[in-house]
Write a protein that holds these residues in place. Structure first.
Motif, PDB file in Angstrom:
ATOM      1  N   THR A  60       0.808  -1.215   0.000  1.00 37.97           N
ATOM      2  CA  THR A  60       0.000   0.000   0.000  1.00 37.97           C
ATOM      3  C   THR A  60       0.840   1.263   0.000  1.00 37.97           C
ATOM      4  O   THR A  60       0.664   2.145  -0.852  1.00 37.97           O
ATOM      5  CB  THR A  60      -0.937   0.010   1.228  1.00 37.97           C
ATOM      6  OG1 THR A  60      -1.766  -1.148   1.195  1.00 37.97           O
ATOM      7  CG2 THR A  60      -1.810   1.254   1.245  1.00 37.97           C
ATOM      8  N   LYS A  61       1.785   1.341   0.943  1.00 39.41           N
ATOM      9  CA  LYS A  61       2.505   2.593   1.163  1.00 39.41           C
ATOM     10  C   LYS A  61       3.650   2.818   0.182  1.00 39.41           C
ATOM     11  O   LYS A  61       4.124   3.957   0.054  1.00 39.41           O
ATOM     12  CB  LYS A  61       3.045   2.638   2.596  1.00 39.41           C
ATOM     13  CG  LYS A  61       1.939   2.707   3.638  1.00 39.41           C
ATOM     14  CD  LYS A  61       2.515   2.819   5.048  1.00 39.41           C
ATOM     15  CE  LYS A  61       1.415   2.940   6.083  1.00 39.41           C
ATOM     16  NZ  LYS A  61       1.961   3.044   7.464  1.00 39.41           N
ATOM     17  N   HIS A  62       4.102   1.755  -0.485  1.00 42.86           N
ATOM     18  CA  HIS A  62       5.178   1.911  -1.457  1.00 42.86           C
ATOM     19  C   HIS A  62       4.669   1.710  -2.892  1.00 42.86           C
ATOM     20  O   HIS A  62       4.725   2.629  -3.704  1.00 42.86           O
ATOM     21  CB  HIS A  62       6.310   0.926  -1.163  1.00 42.86           C
ATOM     22  CG  HIS A  62       7.136   1.328   0.028  1.00 42.86           C
ATOM     23  ND1 HIS A  62       7.184   2.602   0.518  1.00 42.86           N
ATOM     24  CD2 HIS A  62       7.966   0.597   0.819  1.00 42.86           C
ATOM     25  CE1 HIS A  62       8.000   2.663   1.553  1.00 42.86           C
ATOM     26  NE2 HIS A  62       8.486   1.458   1.768  1.00 42.86           N
ATOM     27  N   LEU A  63       4.156   0.527  -3.193  1.00 43.17           N
ATOM     28  CA  LEU A  63       3.765   0.240  -4.575  1.00 43.17           C
ATOM     29  C   LEU A  63       2.559   1.070  -5.011  1.00 43.17           C
ATOM     30  O   LEU A  63       2.626   1.822  -5.991  1.00 43.17           O
ATOM     31  CB  LEU A  63       3.467  -1.256  -4.737  1.00 43.17           C
ATOM     32  CG  LEU A  63       4.630  -2.221  -4.518  1.00 43.17           C
ATOM     33  CD1 LEU A  63       4.192  -3.649  -4.818  1.00 43.17           C
ATOM     34  CD2 LEU A  63       5.842  -1.847  -5.367  1.00 43.17           C
ATOM     35  N   LEU A  64       1.445   0.935  -4.306  1.00 39.68           N
ATOM     36  CA  LEU A  64       0.220   1.614  -4.740  1.00 39.68           C
ATOM     37  C   LEU A  64       0.339   3.129  -4.580  1.00 39.68           C
ATOM     38  O   LEU A  64      -0.185   3.885  -5.405  1.00 39.68           O
ATOM     39  CB  LEU A  64      -0.993   1.071  -3.983  1.00 39.68           C
ATOM     40  CG  LEU A  64      -1.281  -0.418  -4.231  1.00 39.68           C
ATOM     41  CD1 LEU A  64      -2.475  -0.882  -3.401  1.00 39.68           C
ATOM     42  CD2 LEU A  64      -1.540  -0.684  -5.718  1.00 39.68           C
ATOM     43  N   ASP A  65       1.013   3.569  -3.529  1.00 44.51           N
ATOM     44  CA  ASP A  65       1.217   5.002  -3.344  1.00 44.51           C
ATOM     45  C   ASP A  65       2.013   5.582  -4.517  1.00 44.51           C
ATOM     46  O   ASP A  65       1.677   6.649  -5.038  1.00 44.51           O
ATOM     47  CB  ASP A  65       1.949   5.251  -2.023  1.00 44.51           C
ATOM     48  CG  ASP A  65       2.021   6.726  -1.672  1.00 44.51           C
ATOM     49  OD1 ASP A  65       0.957   7.355  -1.536  1.00 44.51           O
ATOM     50  OD2 ASP A  65       3.136   7.251  -1.522  1.00 44.51           O
ATOM     51  N   SER A  66       3.045   4.878  -4.942  1.00 49.37           N
ATOM     52  CA  SER A  66       3.830   5.336  -6.100  1.00 49.37           C
ATOM     53  C   SER A  66       3.006   5.324  -7.375  1.00 49.37           C
ATOM     54  O   SER A  66       3.077   6.251  -8.196  1.00 49.37           O
ATOM     55  CB  SER A  66       5.064   4.447  -6.275  1.00 49.37           C
ATOM     56  OG  SER A  66       5.960   4.568  -5.194  1.00 49.37           O
ATOM     57  N   LEU A  67       2.204   4.279  -7.546  1.00 43.22           N
ATOM     58  CA  LEU A  67       1.463   4.104  -8.796  1.00 43.22           C
ATOM     59  C   LEU A  67       0.277   5.042  -8.924  1.00 43.22           C
ATOM     60  O   LEU A  67      -0.264   5.214 -10.021  1.00 43.22           O
ATOM     61  CB  LEU A  67       0.996   2.652  -8.921  1.00 43.22           C
ATOM     62  CG  LEU A  67       2.116   1.626  -9.099  1.00 43.22           C
ATOM     63  CD1 LEU A  67       1.544   0.221  -9.108  1.00 43.22           C
ATOM     64  CD2 LEU A  67       2.908   1.898 -10.375  1.00 43.22           C
ATOM     65  N   ALA A  68      -0.143   5.665  -7.823  1.00 42.00           N
ATOM     66  CA  ALA A  68      -1.285   6.575  -7.891  1.00 42.00           C
ATOM     67  C   ALA A  68      -1.024   7.737  -8.847  1.00 42.00           C
ATOM     68  O   ALA A  68      -1.968   8.326  -9.382  1.00 42.00           O
ATOM     69  CB  ALA A  68      -1.619   7.099  -6.495  1.00 42.00           C
ATOM     70  N   MET A  69       0.253   8.054  -9.103  1.00 40.79           N
ATOM     71  CA  MET A  69       0.565   9.165 -10.008  1.00 40.79           C
ATOM     72  C   MET A  69       0.801   8.716 -11.451  1.00 40.79           C
ATOM     73  O   MET A  69       1.149   9.539 -12.303  1.00 40.79           O
ATOM     74  CB  MET A  69       1.791   9.927  -9.492  1.00 40.79           C
ATOM     75  CG  MET A  69       3.095   9.160  -9.558  1.00 40.79           C
ATOM     76  SD  MET A  69       4.565  10.185  -9.160  1.00 40.79           S
ATOM     77  CE  MET A  69       4.704  11.192 -10.646  1.00 40.79           C
ATOM     78  N   HIS A  70       0.581   7.434 -11.754  1.00 41.67           N
ATOM     79  CA  HIS A  70       0.940   6.941 -13.088  1.00 41.67           C
ATOM     80  C   HIS A  70       0.258   7.672 -14.238  1.00 41.67           C
ATOM     81  O   HIS A  70       0.868   7.847 -15.301  1.00 41.67           O
ATOM     82  CB  HIS A  70       0.703   5.419 -13.191  1.00 41.67           C
ATOM     83  CG  HIS A  70      -0.694   5.024 -13.519  1.00 41.67           C
ATOM     84  ND1 HIS A  70      -1.144   4.862 -14.813  1.00 41.67           N
ATOM     85  CD2 HIS A  70      -1.754   4.768 -12.721  1.00 41.67           C
ATOM     86  CE1 HIS A  70      -2.421   4.508 -14.790  1.00 41.67           C
ATOM     87  NE2 HIS A  70      -2.807   4.446 -13.544  1.00 41.67           N
ATOM     88  N   PRO A  71      -1.007   8.132 -14.099  1.00 42.81           N
ATOM     89  CA  PRO A  71      -1.607   8.827 -15.252  1.00 42.81           C
ATOM     90  C   PRO A  71      -0.857  10.099 -15.645  1.00 42.81           C
ATOM     91  O   PRO A  71      -0.935  10.540 -16.795  1.00 42.81           O
ATOM     92  CB  PRO A  71      -3.021   9.158 -14.771  1.00 42.81           C
ATOM     93  CG  PRO A  71      -3.296   8.211 -13.658  1.00 42.81           C
ATOM     94  CD  PRO A  71      -1.976   8.010 -12.991  1.00 42.81           C
ATOM     95  N   PHE A  72      -0.132  10.677 -14.699  1.00 46.84           N
ATOM     96  CA  PHE A  72       0.520  11.957 -14.950  1.00 46.84           C
ATOM     97  C   PHE A  72       1.883  11.815 -15.624  1.00 46.84           C
ATOM     98  O   PHE A  72       2.507  12.821 -15.968  1.00 46.84           O
ATOM     99  CB  PHE A  72       0.636  12.728 -13.624  1.00 46.84           C
ATOM    100  CG  PHE A  72      -0.702  13.000 -13.001  1.00 46.84           C
ATOM    101  CD1 PHE A  72      -1.458  14.099 -13.388  1.00 46.84           C
ATOM    102  CD2 PHE A  72      -1.230  12.127 -12.062  1.00 46.84           C
ATOM    103  CE1 PHE A  72      -2.704  14.339 -12.832  1.00 46.84           C
ATOM    104  CE2 PHE A  72      -2.479  12.358 -11.497  1.00 46.84           C
ATOM    105  CZ  PHE A  72      -3.220  13.468 -11.886  1.00 46.84           C
TER     106      PHE A  72
END
Length: 222
Positions: free
Chosen positions: A59-71
């Motif tokens: 949650t805190k590393h993978l998904l948190d990082s990936l939340a910005m992928h559209p940008f």
């Protein structure tokens, strides 16, 4: 690699649920878990991250990082370059490179032990468009070399610009990952730099606030 096979099945389910929420292909779970397995193994010796519980890491590393992928999708589609400043264990640079394979990423890290891990992760994961720059940010002699720079929990916006602003090409942008909206940091941006946008991010499984703040040279548009 098959290192992900040694991880608890529940981790894959948590990650896949998050990938679905972020509109990402479930096939990306395998390489992301390979990276996570490497991180967990190396973290036992090198103390790469304070987060040690595997579900928290998802949650805190993978998904948190990936939340910005559209940008970074537009940059990736044109084979553009992103510098991940003070990347530490490769966050968000490595997860972004996995889900956006057209993105050319430089992982900028001055700590020798962390840089060693990064080089091994890049090698084992076969990330051909990722390089490790073992350097202080301000000493990286690649002026104007990047379409975007990013930083996650590194420093204030003015300090990030002071250290790494020289890396941006004209029209390039800082994509800064922040928790709560950094109003005071935005007011303190150095002359010649301006807020281009701020986006509230939803990280699957995480209740805390997250924002992506976009900063660029004044006069280069939004």
């Amino acid at each position: 690699m098959n290192t992900a096979l040694s991880l608890p099945p529940a981790l894959r389910r948590t990650l896949e649920s998050g990938l679905t929420a972020l509109a990402l292909d479930l096939a990306l779970a395998a390489p992301l878990l390979d990276y996570l397995a490497l991180l967990i193994r190396w973290n036992r010796t090198y103390n790469l991250t304070a987060v040690r519980e595997p579900h928290e890491m998802v949650t805190k590393h993978l998904l948190d990082s990936l939340a910005m992928h559209p940008f970074v999708a537009e940059i990736a589609s044109s084979g553009g370059r992103l510098a991940d400043l003070g990347t530490g264990a490769g966050l968000p640079g490595i997860p972004l490179a996995i889900v956006q394979p057209g993105l050319r990423v430089s992982l900028v890290e001055s700590n020798g032990k962390k840089a060693r891990f990064l080089r091994e992760a890049v090698r084992q994961l076969g990330l051909e468009h990722v390089r490790v720059a073992e350097s202080r940010i301000e000493a990286l002699d690649e002026p104007g070399g990047y379409d975007a720079i990013t930083a996650r929990a590194l420093a204030t916006l003015p300090l990030i610009i002071e250290l790494g602003g020289h890396l941006l090409k004209p029209g390039g942008r800082l994509l800064a990952m922040k928790g709560t909206y950094p109003a005071e940091e935005i007011v303190a941006l150095p002359e010649g730099w301006a807020l281009l946008g701020s986006h509230a991010l939803r990280v699957p499984g995480l209740e805390a606030e997250r924002h992506l703040v976009v900063v660029g040279r004044a006069g280069h548009g939004s």
